[in-house]
Design a protein around this motif. Structure first.
Motif: not given
Length: 181
Positions: A64-69
């Motif tokens: 999820v963190r990678q998607v948000i970035h």
């Protein structure tokens, strides 16, 4: 996991299907998606823990963190493509290796607040720009070297509205599967 199940996790809303006739009503609906996306995303993920942010949305997928970035970086590229197209004659855009960007340390460890702010600002600038375009400007195009094709700006609006909903669905579906919402 079957190939069909994996495809559903990869493309929860399907792939982008551009209408053959992009009307002003369709463009307005796409603009609305872009305009409201940063708030929708922030509301969706506001209560996630670091452990949840570090959870992949599918096997061998991004967290999820990678998607948000990824989202503001990708949408910044779109914004620049609009600017190039409005100021040059059918520019050839520079693609980038989004998968390699996602492997960089900031995508894997950085707090999400900066990317959420970046997304908000990019969308405000992009929506403001798009709302001011004439029909002639919306029909200008750029060349995407990977696809070996021209992309008309009005179609690009749809691509990024879809892209917003696509990644939103990745996160939302993960949250539902894991009973986080």
């Amino acid at each position: 996991m079957t190939e069909q199940e994996l495809q559903k996790l990869k493309y929860p809303i399907g792939t982008f299907d551009c209408p053959s006739n992009i009307t002003s009503e369709i463009i307005e609906s796409w603009i609305s998606i872009l305009e409201h996306f940063p708030n929708r995303l922030e509301n969706l993920i506001k209560n996630l823990s670091d452990e949840q942010l570090n959870t992949p949305y599918r096997p061998d997928g991004w967290t999820v963190r990678q998607v948000i970035h990824h989202l503001p970086d990708s949408h910044l590229h779109s914004y620049v493509r609009f600017k190039w197209t409005l100021t040059e004659d059918k520019p050839v855009i520079k693609p980038y290796f989004e998968d390699r960007w996602a492997e960089l340390f900031d995508y894997e460890a950085a707090p999400i607040q900066t990317s959420l702010l970046h997304l908000r600002v990019i969308h405000e600038k992009l929506v403001y720009l798009i709302k001011g375009l004439s029909e002639d400007e919306l029909n200008k195009s750029f060349i995407h070297p990977e696809m070996q094709s021209e992309v008309v700006l009005k179609k690009n609006i749809g691509i990024y509205a879809w892209h917003s909903n696509h990644h939103y669905a990745h996160i939302e579906n993960l949250m539902k599967r894991n009973n986080w919402i």
